[in-house]
Design a protein around this motif. Structure first.
Motif, PDB file in Angstrom:
ATOM      1  N   ASP A  70       3.010 -12.173 -25.175  1.00  0.00           N
ATOM      2  CA  ASP A  70       1.573 -12.386 -25.369  1.00  0.00           C
ATOM      3  C   ASP A  70       0.685 -11.673 -24.347  1.00  0.00           C
ATOM      4  OD1 ASP A  70       2.494 -14.057 -27.314  1.00  0.00           O
ATOM      5  OD2 ASP A  70       1.389 -15.830 -26.629  1.00  0.00           O
ATOM      6  N   ASP A  71      -0.551 -11.482 -24.755  1.00  0.00           N
ATOM      7  CA  ASP A  71      -1.707 -11.113 -23.908  1.00  0.00           C
ATOM      8  C   ASP A  71      -1.843  -9.622 -23.610  1.00  0.00           C
ATOM      9  OD1 ASP A  71      -1.968 -13.824 -23.946  1.00  0.00           O
ATOM     10  OD2 ASP A  71      -1.818 -14.145 -21.786  1.00  0.00           O
ATOM     11  N   HIS A 131      -4.095 -12.372 -31.278  1.00  0.00           N
ATOM     12  CA  HIS A 131      -4.180 -13.410 -30.231  1.00  0.00           C
ATOM     13  C   HIS A 131      -5.634 -13.553 -29.750  1.00  0.00           C
ATOM     14  CE1 HIS A 131      -2.324 -16.152 -27.467  1.00  0.00           C
ATOM     15  NE2 HIS A 131      -2.400 -15.404 -26.382  1.00  0.00           N
ATOM     16  N   HIS A 183      -9.431 -14.723 -25.716  1.00  0.00           N
ATOM     17  CA  HIS A 183      -8.455 -15.690 -25.199  1.00  0.00           C
ATOM     18  C   HIS A 183      -9.144 -16.962 -24.712  1.00  0.00           C
ATOM     19  CE1 HIS A 183      -4.704 -16.987 -23.150  1.00  0.00           C
ATOM     20  NE2 HIS A 183      -4.135 -16.175 -24.018  1.00  0.00           N
ATOM     21  N   HIS A 191       5.121 -13.279 -21.484  1.00  0.00           N
ATOM     22  CA  HIS A 191       3.878 -12.504 -21.400  1.00  0.00           C
ATOM     23  C   HIS A 191       4.109 -11.109 -20.820  1.00  0.00           C
ATOM     24  CE1 HIS A 191       2.653 -16.715 -21.519  1.00  0.00           C
ATOM     25  NE2 HIS A 191       1.508 -16.299 -22.049  1.00  0.00           N
TER      26      HIS A 191
END
Ligand SMILES: [Zn+2]
Length: 311
Positions: A124-125, A175, A179, A269
């Protein structure tokens, strides 16, 4: 634009190009074969005479003309079909859509047979400078395909890295743009997801209806909007806990190896901060899972497997 329309457009263009090329080739060949004309093929006047001669030949031999036309048309059609096949398979590779029974649902893990030792790594991210590419290399060395959930802002900062992730054949999910965790109104939620989807498409050509809510928050309006748009909301069943600022890479490895089970979805991540510890943990994590007999699948593949075993 419909596939048929595209086909017609391409056919027209390619037919024109192919006819021009064929005419040029024929005039070149005729020029080379004509006696006493070794230097003549560069001379426009001579070339014109050659084409006239050829046309005359084709006029008095209509069957030769028919054969020439048919062959050109056949080759053009084959070229167009090949091109379309390439375009279609490319589009297929760049489109990530959950099987119908998972659309508008929330998924925490794949429900597969115990003998089906598959596991899905999710990252993620990102995309993120350095760490994403280091992970890509580790994945490639180990023949692992993962699923990357991207933040719009991160793509904006590292579009080239985003393209590399896609080129390596990993699956992609949305995503959000910022955020955010806090509750938001419907218009903001829509913008967070749609704006990111648009940038993912513009940057990489990828269309995805897989969504991961930031922080795993399911009640702030984002998951609700994603479901309205038929996304699969993808959570996780095992976390590496790699956002813990005090933990050692070996702890990430232990978390994953302990939590692994067939169909598990693993969270880690590549962006949103310094992820060098995750990079450090990754080879050992993969080696440990392989030793337990796991093979690595993307989220779309995992849901495909679950769908098949339920059928
Ligand atoms: Zn996140």
């Amino acid at each position: 634009m419909s596939g048929n329309h595209l086909f017609q457009q391409l056919r027209k263009k390619w037919r024109f190009v192919a006819l021009a090329l064929t005419a040029a080739a024929i005039s070149f060949i005729v020029g080379a074969l004509m006696p006493g004309n070794q230097q003549g093929s560069n001379n426009p006047a001579t070339a014109r005479v050659q084409v006239q001669n050829l046309n005359q030949f084709l006029t008095v031999n209509p069957s030769a003309k028919q054969v020439a036309d048919d062959r050109t048309a056949f080759n053009v059609d084959r070229t167009v079909e090949k091109l379309l096949t390439v375009l279609e398979s490319k589009e297929k590779l760049l489109t990530f859509v959950p099987p119908e029974q998972f659309q508008a649902t929330t998924v925490f893990e794949g429900k597969v047979k115990n003998s089906e030792k598959v596991i899905a790594l999710t990252v993620d991210d990102g995309p993120w400078p350095e760490t994403t590419e280091q992970m890509l290399d580790i994945f490639q060395q180990n023949d692992v395909k993962a699923t990357f959930f991207w933040i719009g802002k991160s793509i904006e900062n590292s579009p080239e890295i985003a393209r590399r992730v896609v080129a390596r054949g990993h699956a992609i999910g949305n995503h959000t743009w910022h955020h955010w965790y806090d509750p938001m109104d419907a218009a903001t939620a829509a913008d967070e997801i749609d704006r990111t989807a648009k940038l993912i498409y513009e940057t990489t050509g990828v269309k995805t209806t897989f969504f991961r809510p930031p922080g795993g928050v399911l009640n702030n309006g984002l998951a609700k909007y994603a479901k309205q748009q038929n996304y699969a909301v993808v959570m996780w069943s095992v976390t590496s806990a790699d956002t813990d600022p005090r933990a050692q890479p070996s702890a990430f490895v232990n978390n994953v190896l302990k939590g692994a089970k067939p169909g598990a979805i693993v969270l880690m991540h590549d962006g949103g901060g310094d992820r060098s510890r995750t990079v450090k943990a990754l080879p050992e994590m993969i080696a440990g899972l392989k030793k337990q007999g796991y093979r690595f699948v993307t989220i779309p593949e995992l849901l495909e497997i679950q769908g098949q075993s339920a059928a």
